[in-house]
Write an enzyme that holds these catalytic residues in place. Structure first.
Site, PDB file in Angstrom:
ATOM      1  N   CYS A 133      22.772  13.960  25.476  1.00  0.00           N
ATOM      2  CA  CYS A 133      21.437  13.404  25.113  1.00  0.00           C
ATOM      3  C   CYS A 133      20.734  13.075  26.422  1.00  0.00           C
ATOM      4  O   CYS A 133      21.061  12.491  27.057  1.00  0.00           O
ATOM      5  CB  CYS A 133      21.665  12.043  24.353  1.00  0.00           C
ATOM      6  SG  CYS A 133      20.194  11.170  23.918  1.00  0.00           S
TER       7      CYS A 133
ATOM      8  N   CYS B 185      20.110   8.951  26.530  1.00  0.00           N
ATOM      9  CA  CYS B 185      21.247   7.838  26.834  1.00  0.00           C
ATOM     10  C   CYS B 185      22.133   8.557  27.669  1.00  0.00           C
ATOM     11  O   CYS B 185      23.350   7.835  28.025  1.00  0.00           O
ATOM     12  CB  CYS B 185      21.453   7.029  25.785  1.00  0.00           C
ATOM     13  SG  CYS B 185      22.264   8.075  24.528  1.00  0.00           S
TER      14      CYS B 185
ATOM     15  N   CYS C 196      21.541  12.350  18.444  1.00  0.00           N
ATOM     16  CA  CYS C 196      22.544  11.603  19.498  1.00  0.00           C
ATOM     17  C   CYS C 196      23.359  10.851  18.802  1.00  0.00           C
ATOM     18  O   CYS C 196      22.960   9.783  17.596  1.00  0.00           O
ATOM     19  CB  CYS C 196      21.875  11.116  20.473  1.00  0.00           C
ATOM     20  SG  CYS C 196      22.785   9.950  21.592  1.00  0.00           S
TER      21      CYS C 196
ATOM     22  N   CYS D  21      22.581   6.859  20.240  1.00  0.00           N
ATOM     23  CA  CYS D  21      20.995   6.190  20.240  1.00  0.00           C
ATOM     24  C   CYS D  21      20.431   6.862  19.298  1.00  0.00           C
ATOM     25  O   CYS D  21      20.723   7.790  18.497  1.00  0.00           O
ATOM     26  CB  CYS D  21      20.535   6.246  21.688  1.00  0.00           C
ATOM     27  SG  CYS D  21      19.547   7.718  22.008  1.00  0.00           S
TER      28      CYS D  21
ATOM     29  N   ASP E 235      20.718  32.376  44.615  1.00  0.00           N
ATOM     30  CA  ASP E 235      22.240  32.110  44.074  1.00  0.00           C
ATOM     31  C   ASP E 235      22.388  32.616  42.773  1.00  0.00           C
ATOM     32  O   ASP E 235      21.598  32.763  41.778  1.00  0.00           O
ATOM     33  CB  ASP E 235      22.241  30.428  43.794  1.00  0.00           C
ATOM     34  CG  ASP E 235      23.442  29.907  43.220  1.00  0.00           C
ATOM     35  OD1 ASP E 235      24.381  30.964  43.125  1.00  0.00           O
ATOM     36  OD2 ASP E 235      23.684  28.636  42.831  1.00  0.00           O
TER      37      ASP E 235
END
Length: 409
Positions: free
Chosen positions: A197, A200, A213, A216, A333
């Site tokens: 999430c 949170c 989530c 939350c 990269d």
């Protein structure tokens, strides 16, 4: 439109001249140099060029160029549209696009994810379209959570109308501070960057297309637009068969986002959709080029999510050429190669080229995918029997291949 100040007029004119000269001398399409010249002479040129236009900004990790093209095609039904058709998606490219179409009442601008807050603040665009966020060029852009956080801050309190893909939790989080959001269920095939999430840090639970989530209240919003395989369901519940020429699920997702944007501009589906169906190729993507009896279809893939979509479009019965570079626009990269499931290529003749062909060769070897290593794309193509072959390349490798065929569109 309001007349530009004299300094801005001069900067815009000189920028257009620089762009024309770049095209005439074969140095490029002029979509960047023209804007750089203009901004050098008038640093506030983008703001001045954007004034009095209805603008849409299109941003995402993947699909920006295609969706920009689709939205532009639709809005041409209403009038002239300024757009950065070749993907020059930073302020110099935006200046060049708006300068080239200085009287266009509409503008559709592809915007690099990192530059979206700056461009939104400068242009005051009335519409922003946000489609997806996934790992890409980590050495340049940083963590995608940081990008989503920048989007949140940029949109907070703005009168901008946001069109956002609610199937992507990061996009949902980034768009949720906007005062007006149209949620689109555009799908999300690549989920490896959104299991936690963003609000949170707790785990996200996924059930079919829904998500939420466990710790939350952050969860998937109710969409107004939905993509149901080949069909778009609009906010009134009416179903529309897409029937677009661009292949794959990702492009159907791009199309439903484009239709949602078009409706914000006052263009209904029955007028926008026929124009979307006319688009066959976007800046070389999905184009088929011919050489010595071989037909090569060109597919672009810049990151793990993009490769997943390219595999979806490619024909498993055909040989395939893979080309990877690591120049500045690609990101230096190449560790992202290890996030791609190349095992799907087992059983196909695979040919590997590009500046970083050895990096890709090692990845294929570990995935137990047999391949043939080639020094150049021309060598790889010459090894194919007459007939069709698919080509997947990342950004600069793709552009090099396009150049060999006269930058076919």
């Amino acid at each position: 439109m309001t007349q530009l100040p004299l300094r801005a007029q001069l900067a815009s004119a000189l920028g257009r001249s620089a762009a024309t000269l770049s095209r005439m001398t074969g140095r490029g399409d002029g979509s960047v140099i023209g804007g750089r010249v203009g901004l050098l002479l008038e640093p506030d040129l983008l703001r001045k060029l954007a004034r009095d236009r209805r603008l849409a900004l299109i941003s995402a990790t993947n699909g920006k160029t295609t969706t920009t093209r689709l939205v532009t095609s639709a809005l041409l039904e209403l009038g002239e549209v300024a757009t950065n058709a070749f993907g020059a998606n930073m302020p110099a490219g935006h200046v060049s696009a708006l300068s080239q179409h200085k009287s266009a009442p509409y503008g559709v601008l592809e915007v690099d994810e990192k530059y979206l807050p700056e461009v939104l603040d400068t242009t005051g665009a009335g519409v922003v379209c946000l489609m997806n966020l996934s790992r890409d060029q980590m050495d340049r852009a940083g963590e995608i959570w940081l990008l989503a956080q920048k989007w949140r801050r940029a949109l907070a309190g703005k009168p901008t109308h946001v069109i956002a893909n609610c199937d992507d939790p990061l996009v949902t989080w980034g768009a949720s501070t906007a005062t007006q959001v149209t949620w689109v269920a555009g799908g999300q095939r690549w989920k490896e960057d959104s299991w936690s999430c963003p609000e949170c840090g707790g785990p996200l639970e996924r059930k079919d297309s829904d998500w939420g989530c466990l710790e939350c209240s952050f969860r998937r919003p109710q969409p107004q637009w939905t993509l149901d395989d080949q069909v778009v369901v609009d906010p009134r519940g009416q179903r529309w068969l897409l029937d677009i020429q661009l292949p794959g699920l990702a492009n159907r997702s791009n199309a439903v986002m484009a239709l949602a944007v078009a409706e914000v501009f006052g263009l209904p589906v029955d007028r926008a959709l026929p124009r979307l169906r006319e688009v066959r190729s976007v800046a070389g993507r999905y184009t088929t080029v011919e050489r010595d009896g071989r037909s090569a279809r060109l597919l672009l893939a810049k990151n793990p999510a993009g490769w997943l979509e390219a595999f979806d479009v490619s024909d498993p019965q055909l040989p395939i050429i893979l080309s990877v570079n690591a120049q500045g626009p690609d990101g230096r990269d190449t560790s992202w190669l290890w996030d791609v499931n190349y095992g799907i290529l087992r059983g196909r003749p695979v040919f590997v080229t590009g500046e970083r062909r050895l990096d890709l060769a090692l990845r294929l070897d570990v995935a137990e995918v047999p391949f043939t290593l080639c020094r150049t794309f021309s060598e790889a193509l010459a090894m194919q029997p007459p007939g069709r072959v698919d080509v997947i390349a990342n950004y600069t490798a793709f552009q090099q291949i396009r150049s060999e065929f006269g930058r076919a569109l």
